[in-house]
Design a protein around this motif. Structure first.
Motif, PDB file in Angstrom:
ATOM      1  N   CYS A  17       0.878  -1.263   0.034  1.00  0.00           N
ATOM      2  CA  CYS A  17      -0.083  -0.051  -0.007  1.00  0.00           C
ATOM      3  C   CYS A  17       0.917   1.063  -0.082  1.00  0.00           C
ATOM      4  N   ALA A  18       0.383   2.265  -0.683  1.00  0.00           N
ATOM      5  CA  ALA A  18       1.191   3.541  -1.059  1.00  0.00           C
ATOM      6  C   ALA A  18       1.256   4.377   0.419  1.00  0.00           C
ATOM      7  N   ASN A  19       0.286   4.129   1.359  1.00  0.00           N
ATOM      8  CA  ASN A  19       0.267   4.387   2.800  1.00  0.00           C
ATOM      9  C   ASN A  19       1.032   4.013   3.760  1.00  0.00           C
ATOM     10  N   ASN A  20       1.854   2.864   3.365  1.00  0.00           N
ATOM     11  CA  ASN A  20       2.463   1.997   4.317  1.00  0.00           C
ATOM     12  C   ASN A  20       1.964   1.431   5.514  1.00  0.00           C
ATOM     13  N   CYS A  21       0.273   1.186   5.201  1.00  0.00           N
ATOM     14  CA  CYS A  21      -0.278   0.338   6.227  1.00  0.00           C
ATOM     15  C   CYS A  21       0.111  -1.018   6.515  1.00  0.00           C
ATOM     16  N   GLY A  22       0.678  -1.559   5.652  1.00  0.00           N
ATOM     17  CA  GLY A  22       0.827  -2.778   5.813  1.00  0.00           C
ATOM     18  C   GLY A  22       0.190  -4.075   4.969  1.00  0.00           C
ATOM     19  N   PHE A  23      -0.866  -3.531   4.155  1.00  0.00           N
ATOM     20  CA  PHE A  23      -1.533  -4.562   3.337  1.00  0.00           C
ATOM     21  C   PHE A  23      -1.305  -4.256   2.017  1.00  0.00           C
ATOM     22  N   PHE A  24      -1.647  -4.998   0.973  1.00  0.00           N
ATOM     23  CA  PHE A  24      -1.344  -5.106  -0.409  1.00  0.00           C
ATOM     24  C   PHE A  24      -2.312  -4.008  -1.177  1.00  0.00           C
ATOM     25  N   THR A  26      -3.459  -2.189  -5.028  1.00  0.00           N
ATOM     26  CA  THR A  26      -3.703  -2.605  -6.372  1.00  0.00           C
ATOM     27  C   THR A  26      -3.552  -1.241  -7.458  1.00  0.00           C
ATOM     28  N   ALA A  27      -3.317  -1.439  -8.570  1.00  0.00           N
ATOM     29  CA  ALA A  27      -3.133  -0.374  -9.505  1.00  0.00           C
ATOM     30  C   ALA A  27      -4.734   0.415  -9.618  1.00  0.00           C
ATOM     31  N   ALA A  28      -5.594  -0.438  -9.423  1.00  0.00           N
ATOM     32  CA  ALA A  28      -6.915   0.153  -9.687  1.00  0.00           C
ATOM     33  C   ALA A  28      -7.274   1.298  -8.642  1.00  0.00           C
ATOM     34  N   THR A  29      -6.649   0.874  -7.544  1.00  0.00           N
ATOM     35  CA  THR A  29      -7.017   1.988  -6.412  1.00  0.00           C
ATOM     36  C   THR A  29      -5.777   2.562  -5.999  1.00  0.00           C
ATOM     37  N   MET A  30      -4.945   2.984  -7.028  1.00  0.00           N
ATOM     38  CA  MET A  30      -3.645   3.857  -6.978  1.00  0.00           C
ATOM     39  C   MET A  30      -2.847   3.559  -6.102  1.00  0.00           C
ATOM     40  N   ASN A  31      -2.556   2.117  -5.968  1.00  0.00           N
ATOM     41  CA  ASN A  31      -1.683   1.438  -5.347  1.00  0.00           C
ATOM     42  C   ASN A  31      -1.704   1.192  -3.665  1.00  0.00           C
ATOM     43  N   MET A  32      -2.990   1.376  -3.349  1.00  0.00           N
ATOM     44  CA  MET A  32      -3.497   1.565  -2.075  1.00  0.00           C
ATOM     45  C   MET A  32      -4.538   0.260  -1.615  1.00  0.00           C
ATOM     46  N   CYS A  33      -4.501  -0.102  -0.446  1.00  0.00           N
ATOM     47  CA  CYS A  33      -5.165  -0.843  -0.076  1.00  0.00           C
ATOM     48  C   CYS A  33      -6.804  -0.407  -0.018  1.00  0.00           C
ATOM     49  N   SER A  34      -7.785  -1.224   0.036  1.00  0.00           N
ATOM     50  CA  SER A  34      -9.162  -0.673  -0.048  1.00  0.00           C
ATOM     51  C   SER A  34      -9.423   0.236   1.072  1.00  0.00           C
ATOM     52  N   LYS A  35      -9.028   0.056   2.222  1.00  0.00           N
ATOM     53  CA  LYS A  35      -9.520   0.698   3.387  1.00  0.00           C
ATOM     54  C   LYS A  35      -8.789   2.262   3.145  1.00  0.00           C
ATOM     55  N   CYS A  36      -7.506   2.243   2.825  1.00  0.00           N
ATOM     56  CA  CYS A  36      -6.958   3.499   2.502  1.00  0.00           C
ATOM     57  C   CYS A  36      -7.574   4.168   1.514  1.00  0.00           C
ATOM     58  N   TYR A  37      -7.903   3.612   0.315  1.00  0.00           N
ATOM     59  CA  TYR A  37      -8.575   4.225  -0.755  1.00  0.00           C
ATOM     60  C   TYR A  37      -9.667   4.704  -0.270  1.00  0.00           C
ATOM     61  N   LYS A  38     -10.581   3.861   0.228  1.00  0.00           N
ATOM     62  CA  LYS A  38     -11.852   4.518   0.718  1.00  0.00           C
ATOM     63  C   LYS A  38     -11.775   5.924   1.622  1.00  0.00           C
ATOM     64  N   ASP A  39     -10.694   5.965   2.369  1.00  0.00           N
ATOM     65  CA  ASP A  39     -10.549   7.069   3.264  1.00  0.00           C
ATOM     66  C   ASP A  39     -10.009   8.188   2.346  1.00  0.00           C
ATOM     67  N   LEU A  40      -9.433   8.025   1.238  1.00  0.00           N
ATOM     68  CA  LEU A  40      -8.992   9.030   0.509  1.00  0.00           C
ATOM     69  C   LEU A  40      -9.980   9.628  -0.150  1.00  0.00           C
ATOM     70  N   VAL A  41     -10.941   8.820  -0.822  1.00  0.00           N
ATOM     71  CA  VAL A  41     -12.357   9.113  -1.550  1.00  0.00           C
ATOM     72  C   VAL A  41     -13.009   9.932  -0.620  1.00  0.00           C
ATOM     73  N   LEU A  42     -13.245   9.552   0.700  1.00  0.00           N
ATOM     74  CA  LEU A  42     -13.905  10.188   1.585  1.00  0.00           C
ATOM     75  C   LEU A  42     -13.769  11.609   2.013  1.00  0.00           C
ATOM     76  N   LYS A  43     -12.353  11.795   2.009  1.00  0.00           N
ATOM     77  CA  LYS A  43     -11.558  13.038   2.252  1.00  0.00           C
ATOM     78  C   LYS A  43     -11.994  13.990   1.116  1.00  0.00           C
ATOM     79  N   GLN A  44     -11.719  13.485  -0.175  1.00  0.00           N
ATOM     80  CA  GLN A  44     -11.784  14.494  -1.425  1.00  0.00           C
ATOM     81  C   GLN A  44     -13.225  14.797  -1.332  1.00  0.00           C
ATOM     82  N   GLU A  45     -14.324  13.884  -1.017  1.00  0.00           N
ATOM     83  CA  GLU A  45     -15.834  14.254  -1.160  1.00  0.00           C
ATOM     84  C   GLU A  45     -16.133  15.208   0.036  1.00  0.00           C
ATOM     85  N   GLN A  46     -15.444  15.144   1.107  1.00  0.00           N
ATOM     86  CA  GLN A  46     -15.842  16.036   2.091  1.00  0.00           C
ATOM     87  C   GLN A  46     -14.988  17.523   1.774  1.00  0.00           C
TER      88      GLN A  46
END
Length: 169
Positions: A17-24, A26-46
């Motif tokens: 994961c690009a945030n170095n959270c310890g999970f793997f 994917t390229a579809a989520t900008m090299n982030m795990c699903s949790k980090c990607y959801k947090d990023l999308v939520l912050k962008q919407e806010q």
């Protein structure tokens, strides 16, 4: 990316994961795990929501500044009278609250023996509430005239029918 004879891509090594959270990731989520990607999308919407609300406030207040200043100038003289009116409205509000409190007046009680009846009270036609013993009209000296009420009900249910007189031959 190497392609073998079937046209499929060879599997790649897992990407962390690009945030170095310890999970793997994917390229579809900008090299982030699903949790980090959801947090990023939520912050962008806010952030987008906050920016749009700020824009609406800025755009709305720039056109309404002139209107608010005119209204403020007009309403400044009546503010002294509104201060005088406010205490009277507060007293009327408190009187309304006290009237509602008087209507409730605690638990329901029998009109004759003052026993608590709660939800099992019987409401008589005279308008009072009675317990099971005093629910009948002869037990609580009811002022309601049942005889007259019955006569009126019968009169309404059975109207007088008059036949026309027959002509004599």
């Amino acid at each position: 990316m190497e392609q073998n004879e079937t046209g499929c891509q060879a599997p790649q090594a897992p990407i962390m994961c690009a945030n170095n959270c310890g999970f793997f990731g994917t390229a579809a989520t900008m090299n982030m795990c699903s949790k980090c990607y959801k947090d990023l999308v939520l912050k962008q919407e806010q952030a987008n929501f906050a920016a749009s609300s700020i824009q609406s406030i800025v755009n709305g207040s720039s056109s309404a500044v002139g209107k608010d200043s005119d209204v403020a100038l007009i309403t400044k003289p009546p503010t002294a009278t509104s201060e005088i009116i406010l205490p009277s409205t507060q007293t009327s509000t408190t009187s309304l609250i006290s009237e509602k409190a008087e209507e409730v007046k605690g638990p329901k009680r029998c009109g004759t023996c003052k026993k608590r009846v709660g939800l099992t009270g019987f409401t008589c036609r005279c308008g009072n509430i009675f317990c099971g013993v005093h629910r009948y009209s002869d037990k609580h000296e009811c002022p309601f005239d049942y005889h007259a009420a019955a006569q009126e009900a019968i009169a309404k249910a059975n109207p007088v029918v008059k036949a026309e007189k027959m002509d004599k031959i």
